[in-house]
Design an enzyme around this catalytic site. Structure first.
Site, PDB file in Angstrom:
ATOM      1  CE  LYS A 167      10.470  -7.301   6.962  1.00  0.00           C
ATOM      2  NZ  LYS A 167      10.404  -5.863   6.842  1.00  0.00           N
TER       3      LYS A 167
HETATM    4  C1  PLP Z   1      10.914  -4.599   7.556  1.00  0.00           C
HETATM    5  C2  PLP Z   1      10.024  -3.631   8.179  1.00  0.00           C
HETATM    6  C3  PLP Z   1      10.014  -2.276   7.827  1.00  0.00           C
HETATM    7  C4  PLP Z   1      11.038  -1.675   6.923  1.00  0.00           C
HETATM    8  O1  PLP Z   1      11.100  -2.302   5.687  1.00  0.00           O
HETATM    9  P1  PLP Z   1      12.278  -1.941   4.673  1.00  0.00           P
HETATM   10  O2  PLP Z   1      11.715  -2.379   3.346  1.00  0.00           O
HETATM   11  O3  PLP Z   1      13.453  -2.768   5.095  1.00  0.00           O
HETATM   12  O4  PLP Z   1      12.540  -0.502   4.740  1.00  0.00           O
HETATM   13  C5  PLP Z   1       9.067  -1.453   8.389  1.00  0.00           C
HETATM   14  N1  PLP Z   1       8.178  -1.915   9.278  1.00  0.00           N
HETATM   15  C6  PLP Z   1       8.158  -3.205   9.660  1.00  0.00           C
HETATM   16  C7  PLP Z   1       7.124  -3.661  10.626  1.00  0.00           C
HETATM   17  C8  PLP Z   1       9.091  -4.099   9.136  1.00  0.00           C
HETATM   18  O5  PLP Z   1       9.103  -5.364   9.545  1.00  0.00           O
END
Ligand code: PLP
Length: 387
Positions: A188
């Site tokens: 991210k």
């Molecule tokens: C990555 C992601 C999540 C989950 O994030 P984590 O921190 O890995 O639990 C939830 N929603 C979306 C749209 C994502 O891309």
């Protein structure tokens, strides 16, 4: 292989984590509140609660909004499964709303039509999870207006979107939602290794989420049902979880946060460079809302099927064969075996399924060089058999 995403760790990040390792607190120390305050100030939210993942943040957000058995949670089919699973954790039923054909986000018109039907059938949702796909915000003003009319609460799943803006405000300001969630997974925009955050302007929701992330246990006399027995005293007043973020993660998050605007600017510059380089190819480049700044977590192209001879799968495989780490975000959630058990089937959300048949996420990350980007464009041109 050029990966589709890649984290960026600086010496400042490393030093910050090492300092915590040598300090008195590895968890429940000063760094987590410092990180929370820094993010809250950055995006203009009243409260920020750091947790161990965005998935955990979505779970406690749903619980704080009172989602439970007999309730419905609605979201988009084009998202990571976590945006839907949070409803299931609470025992709620999950349903989906088809996507907008330009932004690939949950379509407000489709939402309005579905709400009208649901109202007559007496099955309106309690919570709608609006996912800012690729970092581009949903039409939050329209979704919020529908929330007012039909009485549902709104969670922004901004896992892709920290650092972006909607109508001039940072995403997370909460102007059009109850709770916003960020992810700090390494792929991210900024990372804490694993990690997430829930932001809200509502004092009561913040207090509930604070309890839920740490066993439902409090040491605050104001929250206790009866007076403390002594200085050692704590009280469990609800059923919570251990969803806490560590001090190491928060320290990393703080130094990463300093580079947030740079990352988003760099991602936007790379995206515009892709737009120009791909203009003559038979692909649709990502349309951008004029009232927003996208965090540009992902750069998704769609193949123009009538102008491309090889199949979607062939194009994807040829890119991988040429060392390009393309990906596909996402397989429509309602077609996953787990969700098919709830009577969803192919054809239920045609715009989402058409997207899935054409979409490819090209590599993009802040440290990507122009040479790497040119290599992606060359490989794509080959894969599409453009002559
Ligand atoms: C990555 C992601 C999540 C989950 O994030 P984590 O921190 O890995 O639990 C939830 N929603 C979306 C749209 C994502 O891309």
């Amino acid at each position: 292989m050029i990966p589709y995403g890649k984290h960026d760790i600086s010496q400042l990040d490393i030093d910050a984590v090492l300092t915590v390792l040598k300090s008195d607190f590895l968890t429940q120390g000063p760094m987590v509140p410092r990180f929370e305050q820094a993010v809250a100030e950055k995006v203009g939210a009243r409260h920020a609660l750091a947790v161990n993942s965005a998935t955990s943040a979505l779970h406690i957000a749903c619980l704080a909004l009172g989602l439970g058995e007999g309730d419905w949670l609605w979201t988009t089919p084009i998202t990571f499964v976590a945006s839907a699973n949070c409803g299931r954790y609470c025992g709620a039923r999950v349903d989906f709303v088809d996507i907008d054909t330009r932004t690939y986000n949950l379509c407000p018109q489709a939402l309005a039509a579905k709400l009208e039907r649901a109202e007559t059938e007496g099955r309106l949702p309690k919570v709608v999870v609006a996912v800012h796909l690729c970092g581009q915000p949903c039409d939050m003003q329209a979704i919020h207006a529908l929330g007012q009319r039909f009485g549902f609460r709104i969670i922004e799943d901004a896992s892709h979107a920290i650092g972006g803006k909607y109508q001039g405000d940072y995403i997370g300001s909460g102007r059009y939602s109850d709770i916003t969630v960020f992810s700090f997974h390494p792929v991210k925009i900024i990372t804490t290794a694993e990690g997430g955050m829930a932001l809200t302007n509502d004092d009561a929701l913040a207090q509930r989420m604070d309890l839920l992330r740490s066993h439902g246990v409090t040491r605050d006399p104001a929250l206790m049902t009866h007076e403390a027995d002594g200085l050692w005293y704590y009280q469990q007043i609800d059923l919570g979880y251990n969803y806490r973020m560590t001090e190491l993660q928060a320290a990393l998050g703080l130094t990463q946060l300093e580079r947030l605007d740079d990352y988003v600017a760099r991602r936007n510059a790379l995206a515009e460079r892709y737009d120009a380089a791909l203009a003559e190819l038979p692909v649709t480049t990502p349309w951008q809302r004029p009232d927003s700044v996208s965090g540009r977590h992902l750069y998704v192209i769609r193949l123009k099927r009538d102008r491309v001879t090889p199949t979607h799968r062939q194009v994807f495989e040829r890119l991988r064969e040429q060392g390009i780490g393309v990906n596909l975000h996402y397989i429509p959630v309602h077609t996953q075996p787990y969700y098919r058990e709830f009577d969803f089937k192919s054809g239920d959300f045609p715009a989402a399924e058409a997207y899935y048949a054409e979409a490819i996420s090209l590599p993009m990350y802040p440290t990507m060089t122009h040479a790497q980007q040119d290599e992606v464009v060359r490989a794509l041109t080959n894969a599409l058999e453009v002559t």
